[in-house]
Design a protein around this motif. Sequence first.
Motif, mmCIF file in Angstrom:
data_model
loop_
_atom_site.group_PDB
_atom_site.id
_atom_site.type_symbol
_atom_site.label_atom_id
_atom_site.label_comp_id
_atom_site.label_asym_id
_atom_site.label_seq_id
_atom_site.Cartn_x
_atom_site.Cartn_y
_atom_site.Cartn_z
ATOM 1 N N LYS A 45 0.846 -1.200 0.000
ATOM 2 C CA LYS A 45 0.000 0.000 0.000
ATOM 3 C C LYS A 45 0.879 1.247 0.000
ATOM 4 O O LYS A 45 1.743 1.400 0.867
ATOM 5 C CB LYS A 45 -0.910 0.012 1.230
ATOM 6 C CG LYS A 45 -1.959 -1.082 1.248
ATOM 7 C CD LYS A 45 -2.874 -0.928 2.451
ATOM 8 C CE LYS A 45 -3.969 -1.986 2.469
ATOM 9 N NZ LYS A 45 -4.878 -1.803 3.632
ATOM 10 N N VAL A 46 0.609 2.135 -0.954
ATOM 11 C CA VAL A 46 1.391 3.361 -1.077
ATOM 12 C C VAL A 46 0.450 4.554 -1.198
ATOM 13 O O VAL A 46 -0.438 4.569 -2.051
ATOM 14 C CB VAL A 46 2.331 3.315 -2.297
ATOM 15 C CG1 VAL A 46 3.190 4.575 -2.359
ATOM 16 C CG2 VAL A 46 3.216 2.071 -2.251
ATOM 17 N N ALA A 47 0.637 5.545 -0.339
ATOM 18 C CA ALA A 47 -0.230 6.728 -0.333
ATOM 19 C C ALA A 47 0.360 7.838 -1.193
ATOM 20 O O ALA A 47 1.574 8.051 -1.220
ATOM 21 C CB ALA A 47 -0.423 7.229 1.103
ATOM 22 N N SER A 48 -0.520 8.554 -1.889
ATOM 23 C CA SER A 48 -0.110 9.719 -2.670
ATOM 24 C C SER A 48 -1.311 10.630 -2.822
ATOM 25 O O SER A 48 -2.449 10.241 -2.536
ATOM 26 C CB SER A 48 0.436 9.310 -4.036
ATOM 27 O OG SER A 48 1.039 10.416 -4.678
ATOM 28 N N ASN A 49 -1.045 11.868 -3.287
ATOM 29 C CA ASN A 49 -2.156 12.815 -3.372
ATOM 30 C C ASN A 49 -2.187 13.648 -4.637
ATOM 31 O O ASN A 49 -3.017 14.549 -4.762
ATOM 32 C CB ASN A 49 -2.128 13.762 -2.160
ATOM 33 C CG ASN A 49 -0.926 14.692 -2.160
ATOM 34 O OD1 ASN A 49 0.092 14.410 -2.794
ATOM 35 N ND2 ASN A 49 -1.033 15.799 -1.458
ATOM 36 N N LEU A 50 -1.301 13.355 -5.605
ATOM 37 C CA LEU A 50 -1.277 14.141 -6.834
ATOM 38 C C LEU A 50 -1.336 13.229 -8.058
ATOM 39 O O LEU A 50 -0.710 12.166 -8.085
ATOM 40 C CB LEU A 50 -0.024 15.011 -6.887
ATOM 41 C CG LEU A 50 0.043 16.133 -5.850
ATOM 42 C CD1 LEU A 50 1.391 16.821 -5.910
ATOM 43 C CD2 LEU A 50 -1.082 17.142 -6.058
ATOM 44 N N PRO A 51 -2.088 13.644 -9.085
ATOM 45 C CA PRO A 51 -2.286 12.788 -10.260
ATOM 46 C C PRO A 51 -1.003 12.304 -10.926
ATOM 47 O O PRO A 51 -0.914 11.142 -11.325
ATOM 48 C CB PRO A 51 -3.090 13.692 -11.207
ATOM 49 C CG PRO A 51 -3.816 14.630 -10.308
ATOM 50 C CD PRO A 51 -2.877 14.891 -9.160
ATOM 51 N N GLN A 81 -2.209 13.533 5.413
ATOM 52 C CA GLN A 81 -2.606 12.131 5.546
ATOM 53 C C GLN A 81 -1.531 11.113 5.134
ATOM 54 O O GLN A 81 -1.377 10.086 5.812
ATOM 55 C CB GLN A 81 -3.874 11.872 4.726
ATOM 56 C CG GLN A 81 -5.111 12.585 5.238
ATOM 57 C CD GLN A 81 -6.318 12.269 4.375
ATOM 58 O OE1 GLN A 81 -6.774 11.140 4.320
ATOM 59 N NE2 GLN A 81 -6.818 13.276 3.685
ATOM 60 N N PRO A 82 -0.768 11.351 4.049
ATOM 61 C CA PRO A 82 0.204 10.314 3.649
ATOM 62 C C PRO A 82 1.229 9.995 4.729
ATOM 63 O O PRO A 82 1.588 8.828 4.922
ATOM 64 C CB PRO A 82 0.874 10.938 2.419
ATOM 65 C CG PRO A 82 -0.118 11.905 1.881
ATOM 66 C CD PRO A 82 -0.817 12.467 3.078
ATOM 67 N N ASN A 83 1.696 11.018 5.443
ATOM 68 C CA ASN A 83 2.679 10.766 6.500
ATOM 69 C C ASN A 83 2.041 10.177 7.753
ATOM 70 O O ASN A 83 2.627 9.318 8.411
ATOM 71 C CB ASN A 83 3.433 12.054 6.840
ATOM 72 C CG ASN A 83 4.516 12.356 5.824
ATOM 73 O OD1 ASN A 83 4.976 11.469 5.101
ATOM 74 N ND2 ASN A 83 4.932 13.611 5.757
ATOM 75 N N GLU A 84 0.846 10.639 8.084
ATOM 76 C CA GLU A 84 0.151 10.068 9.236
ATOM 77 C C GLU A 84 -0.136 8.588 9.008
ATOM 78 O O GLU A 84 0.072 7.758 9.899
ATOM 79 C CB GLU A 84 -1.160 10.832 9.480
ATOM 80 C CG GLU A 84 -0.977 12.202 10.094
ATOM 81 C CD GLU A 84 -0.476 12.122 11.528
ATOM 82 O OE1 GLU A 84 -1.187 11.561 12.374
ATOM 83 O OE2 GLU A 84 0.647 12.600 11.789
ATOM 84 N N ALA A 85 -0.618 8.267 7.816
ATOM 85 C CA ALA A 85 -0.931 6.873 7.502
ATOM 86 C C ALA A 85 0.320 6.000 7.517
ATOM 87 O O ALA A 85 0.290 4.860 7.985
ATOM 88 C CB ALA A 85 -1.618 6.786 6.138
ATOM 89 N N LEU A 86 1.420 6.533 7.024
ATOM 90 C CA LEU A 86 2.669 5.765 7.012
ATOM 91 C C LEU A 86 3.194 5.558 8.425
ATOM 92 O O LEU A 86 3.580 4.436 8.797
ATOM 93 C CB LEU A 86 3.703 6.490 6.151
ATOM 94 C CG LEU A 86 5.070 5.819 6.011
ATOM 95 C CD1 LEU A 86 4.937 4.390 5.488
ATOM 96 C CD2 LEU A 86 5.973 6.645 5.099
#
Length: 279
Positions: A45-51, A81-86
Amino acid sequence: MTKWTGLALMALLMLTLAACNADSNDAKKGDEGAAPKEGETQTLKVASNLPAMIDMMEAVKPQLEKEGITLEIVNVSDNIQPNEALKNKEVDANFFQHQVFMQQYNDNNEGNLTMVTLIYHIIYGGYSKKYDSIEKLPDGATIAIPNDPANIGRSLAMFAENGMIKLKDGVGTNALQSDITDNPKNYKFQEVDLLMLARAYDDVDMVTLYPAYASPLGLTPNEDAIVKEALNEKFAISLVAREDNKDSEAIQKLAAALTSDEARKFIEENHPDTMIPAF
């Protein structure tokens, strides 16, 4: 069989079952985090926020599938969110930030996030709807910059590099507005949330934007930015994991995929004006 013999046998049976159960649990624990066996797949699972970053991960999915890795992209709506989730182990890695931003998060949140590999440089710049060069910015011009320390410093360092202001010796990209020692045209720096900066484009004399936020406005750094920064590795967009999993086989396979010839081709064909490979 006497009453006491029966009780003794029952006790022995219970101890045997408990030992078997403990062995089973230990075996399960030993399998956690292990590399997938032949024919098995492992979900990452990898979080990101930009297209652009999400599209790049989509492009390397087939390559990872061949290596037994199912890449699950977790699309988030902000840059918190990406850093919190990680940190909370809700995801295995994230792909959206540079080293300075990550370190700022670690310092403020007792985080254990760490860089895995540099992926690409983005061209950070200033855009103006009213003026076509920094020389034409008037005295007292209002310039909108991000409001987080990492990007305040980045913006001010860029202005200093281009002769717009001077900063205290040695502060570099750690600068704050209080570190400005010379501002001959009395620029007013307005600090705005990073995700809201694009909305300021119509209202201020210049706004600093990352390409992802400039693009929806029809702007590209090479064509439209009136001031740009020199490339710096600590601002390269990178794959980030935790100290406890950064060396895992799955994370390293993802790192290899995002710095492969296929990844370079994706950048050069799809984002030549905004992204420069850092590998």
